[in-house]
Scaffold this motif. Sequence first.
Motif, mmCIF file in Angstrom:
data_model
loop_
_atom_site.group_PDB
_atom_site.id
_atom_site.type_symbol
_atom_site.label_atom_id
_atom_site.label_comp_id
_atom_site.label_asym_id
_atom_site.label_seq_id
_atom_site.Cartn_x
_atom_site.Cartn_y
_atom_site.Cartn_z
ATOM 1 N N GLN A 48 0.829 -1.214 0.000
ATOM 2 C CA GLN A 48 0.000 0.000 0.000
ATOM 3 C C GLN A 48 0.863 1.264 0.000
ATOM 4 N N GLN A 49 1.894 1.279 0.827
ATOM 5 C CA GLN A 49 2.773 2.446 0.900
ATOM 6 C C GLN A 49 3.459 2.703 -0.441
ATOM 7 N N ILE A 50 3.880 1.630 -1.105
ATOM 8 C CA ILE A 50 4.606 1.796 -2.368
ATOM 9 C C ILE A 50 3.674 2.256 -3.479
ATOM 10 N N VAL A 51 2.473 1.690 -3.573
ATOM 11 C CA VAL A 51 1.568 2.103 -4.650
ATOM 12 C C VAL A 51 1.058 3.520 -4.411
ATOM 13 N N SER A 53 2.991 5.827 -3.142
ATOM 14 C CA SER A 53 4.150 6.638 -3.516
ATOM 15 C C SER A 53 4.385 6.624 -5.022
ATOM 16 N N VAL A 54 4.122 5.475 -5.668
ATOM 17 C CA VAL A 54 4.368 5.311 -7.106
ATOM 18 C C VAL A 54 3.074 4.793 -7.750
ATOM 19 N N PRO A 55 2.074 5.674 -7.969
ATOM 20 C CA PRO A 55 0.755 5.227 -8.442
ATOM 21 C C PRO A 55 0.780 4.472 -9.768
ATOM 22 N N ILE A 56 1.782 4.740 -10.616
ATOM 23 C CA ILE A 56 1.845 4.069 -11.922
ATOM 24 C C ILE A 56 1.894 2.552 -11.762
ATOM 25 N N LEU A 57 2.424 2.078 -10.635
ATOM 26 C CA LEU A 57 2.514 0.635 -10.413
ATOM 27 C C LEU A 57 1.127 -0.005 -10.267
ATOM 28 N N GLY A 58 0.139 0.799 -9.903
ATOM 29 C CA GLY A 58 -1.222 0.295 -9.793
ATOM 30 C C GLY A 58 -2.094 0.675 -10.974
ATOM 31 N N GLY A 59 -1.482 1.205 -12.029
ATOM 32 C CA GLY A 59 -2.241 1.678 -13.189
ATOM 33 C C GLY A 59 -2.635 0.554 -14.133
ATOM 34 N N ARG A 60 -3.264 0.960 -15.237
ATOM 35 C CA ARG A 60 -3.679 0.031 -16.282
ATOM 36 C C ARG A 60 -3.207 0.560 -17.634
#
Length: 415
Positions: A48-51, A53-60
């Motif tokens: 959760q902390q990483i996504v 901080s780096v929202p692109i990792l949770g993107g589509r």
Amino acid sequence: MELITNSNVHCEYQLSKFDSKMGIWPYYGVINWYKHQVDSHRLKIAIQQIVDSVPILGGRLVRKLFSPLKVVCNPQKSGIGFIYIDLDEQEINIDNLLDAKTYVKNEFNIPKNSSDAINKDIPLVYVILNHNQDYCGITLLINHLIADGGTYFLLLEYLSQAYEDPEYVAKYEPLFTIDFNKIDDFIAASFKKLSWQDQLLSSTSFIVFILNSLFQNKNNWSYLECILTKEKLDLIKRKNQNLPNEESAYSTNDALFEFLSVVPIKRFVFLCNLRYRNVGIPANYLGNAEAFILDITKPENNYMLKHTDVRKSVNQLPRIYSFVPTFDGKYMGHNSWVKLQNYLPGFGGKLILQKFFEFDDIPKDLLSFAVKGSLIYRLTKNEYLLIYINLKNVVSQVEKKLINLGVEEIIIKTS
């Protein structure tokens, strides 16, 4: 599967032309085995902390007609896929490092190729936690359109550190630099320096690579696999070392590349992480920043590869390509993950094995690629897995060199 979404950030990123070529490659990953248990709740907090901080990792991945490829990040909607697997009493045997499995079947419809996630609600990043009463395995899988080996192992390090220290992400933000124009600018500048022949080679190499692989006679190829200890690698370096200036840069990987070159070749190819080459790409650059470097062997050495040739090419980056050019077949490629694996993720304990990830029900047929080359990566602190693929007579010569070196267990597979 559970989705761990970014909390409140909406953003879009347009991928570079360089990144957009990586869709043919599968999701990238290793499995990390531990003797201690990893707490799933703490791991999800770290994700959760990483996504966040780096929202692109949770993107589509999104591509509209006549538009470039983008990653769209919607808060509370899409995110990182988290998979928890209780293996119960299933026995896990990782004593034989060559036979160690991942104990994960692809029941979650993770795409075969990275491009299969385009215009679909499919995570770009998965974290898989599986365990029984004795062992625990953590797998990080990431879509190759937004990541290469440099990105991957750095993200794995961040995930482990965030698991061990709840304040880690807050202390070290930003975790990644996201400016996909940097790699395109560098590639374009490098392309202009090439001769027209090399420009043509660079532009058509992918087509040639595919056609060459399709029409190769697979019956004449072999696959070699063995474990090299740190002591064996040091021995290879000492045997090959023959530098006029003892202070010259000379890596174990340079020596290994030469050690594996047993027949004359015209070209040699290796992957280079551009983040550390002083070309304007930061060390924490997110995305693909590893490119194929090609150079020519010297006729005065009877076209046998020398480690000094490799070192010179590493320093000068003479020809950069997106894919391996294989026009005449007189080439050899080499890929090393060892420097990328300098940090061994502990997740609160000690790593006992890091193995290339394969779904147990979808084995990879490496011989089907019919590409002359080698791969080495770290299994444990002092043990490395070497994979070598070439024509049968060439593989046989490498096998003899390894036996003379004292390597005992060597696996050979043929088509």
